[in-house]
Write an enzyme that holds these catalytic residues in place. Sequence first.
Site, short mmCIF file in Angstrom:
data_model
loop_
_atom_site.label_atom_id
_atom_site.label_comp_id
_atom_site.label_asym_id
_atom_site.label_seq_id
_atom_site.Cartn_x
_atom_site.Cartn_y
_atom_site.Cartn_z
CE LYS A 170 -1.49 2.69 2.84
NZ LYS A 170 -1.39 4.15 2.25
N GLY A 201 -4.68 2.95 -1.38
CA GLY A 201 -5.70 3.36 -0.39
C GLY A 201 -4.82 4.05 0.68
CG ASP A 202 -7.68 6.06 3.54
OD1 ASP A 202 -7.89 4.71 3.78
OD2 ASP A 202 -8.97 6.77 3.37
N GLY A 203 -4.65 5.16 5.03
CA GLY A 203 -4.02 4.57 6.26
C GLY A 203 -5.19 3.75 6.94
N PRO A 204 -6.30 4.90 7.38
CG PRO A 204 -7.13 6.52 8.11
CD PRO A 204 -6.27 6.30 6.97
CD GLU A 245 12.41 5.30 8.20
OE1 GLU A 245 12.16 6.34 8.91
OE2 GLU A 245 12.28 5.26 7.06
CB CYS A 279 12.34 10.24 8.71
SG CYS A 279 13.09 8.99 7.46
CD GLU A 378 9.70 13.32 11.59
OE1 GLU A 378 10.53 12.94 11.01
OE2 GLU A 378 8.52 12.95 11.75
#
Length: 480
Positions: A170, A201-204, A245, A279, A378
């Site tokens: 994903k 798709g999205d994360g949720p 990560e 990051c 961050e």
Amino acid sequence: MYTAQQHYIDGQWVEPIGGRRFETIDPATEEPSGVVQLGSADDVDAAATAARKAFGSFSRTSRKERIELLESVIEAYAKRKDDLAEAITAEIGAPVTLARKLHASIGHIHLAIALKVLREFEFSKKRGASEIRFEPIGVCGLITPWNWPINQLAAKVAPALATGCTTVLKPSELSPYSAQIFAEVIEDAGVAPGVFNLVHGDGPTVGAAISRHPEIDMVSFTGSTNAGIEVAKAAAPTVKRVHQELGGKSANIILPDADVAKVAGDGFRAMVGNAGQSCNAPTRMFVPREKKQEALEALKQTAHALSVGAPASDPDYGPVVSAAQYQKIQDLIERGIGEGATLLTGGPGRPEGLNRGYFVRPTIFSDVTNDMTIAREEIFGPVLCVLEYDDLDEAIEVANDMPYGLAAYIQGKDEAVIADVASRLRAGQILINNPHPDGMAPFGGYKQSGNGREWGDFGFEAFLEVKALLGFSNPSQEKG
């Protein structure tokens, strides 16, 4: 205009079972760049089922067969590098040279490194009277971010293929087109159906479905620490391995014997690469108090010399990825001012002459203390915090006083001092005097920056289970 309205499941381009339409925006123009059809938990189930079916045969392939497979993927990838670079520029606004020479090229590097490691990796070892075997862990869910889309994708897919695992990928919904091209590379290379599957798709929705799916044996996730926590929670009921990560807030310690003006300027240039959206970016610069003014003058000159603009003009950096990211950065800049940090240069709003696009001014704060929000959160943009120190014990203590521990940087001349500082910093990767990148060096973090390591032979470990054979007298029949 780009389009990604099908998913790649079981070796076929298929219409999504569920989900919704998502319009992507070119961050340099704020105009639509394409459309992606996001999937659903049902699409994840179809992909996981295909991956499970393929795992039975793919996990039994020989080292030679997987070497030949990776060689085919590398050959197919090389033909699409220009397409990948163009897609990444449209997705995240990366300047054209950065997109071509680094973003697109680094995927090829990860594939080549996985091939090199595969040729030499010991999948079986004798230990006393026992044999230790390293076997593919199973079906792997790979969830990748938008900031270095092909880098993180290839850093996961390459070792998964090399070790005999099957995958469900994903990518971020903000960077779907480079992932689509990568799936086409996989198809062109002749990878067997079900070995690699792509679900947009999205994360949720899709990310959560991957994390909790009972047919997925491990999840490798790159993204924010908060999102990583949610992945771990969703994965817990099935007790699958979770490799993460996550976020970073990396310290850059300038030692008293360094050429302060040079390394300060170099440090800021390194930090604003990719518009500060890395990051491991060196976002906290520690300078000896007695050399503060020298450092600040060099930083100001460097900031004023930077070019910011449309990707096609090949600036030093382009826009940040989205309106939401732009607003987050603006809010944090305002908060830094409100909490009493000194704004050396930059600040709220777009750079002069830019009226559209998510462009952020190169911003430097001095007189930053470690309790300020900008020193601890961050920011993920071209914003640098300068902190002063009186002695190295203080610098190390403050550098470590952070929930993150992804990377740290040291600039100096005395190798004994550098070695001592490096041994005391709580971070997964220490970069000394701006070294050349090393794709074999393990990448990953301490503390809330994640667990596990990627790249090189360390990257194989996440995708392997360990099996001990006791009392087994026959020689190993290593398939590798």
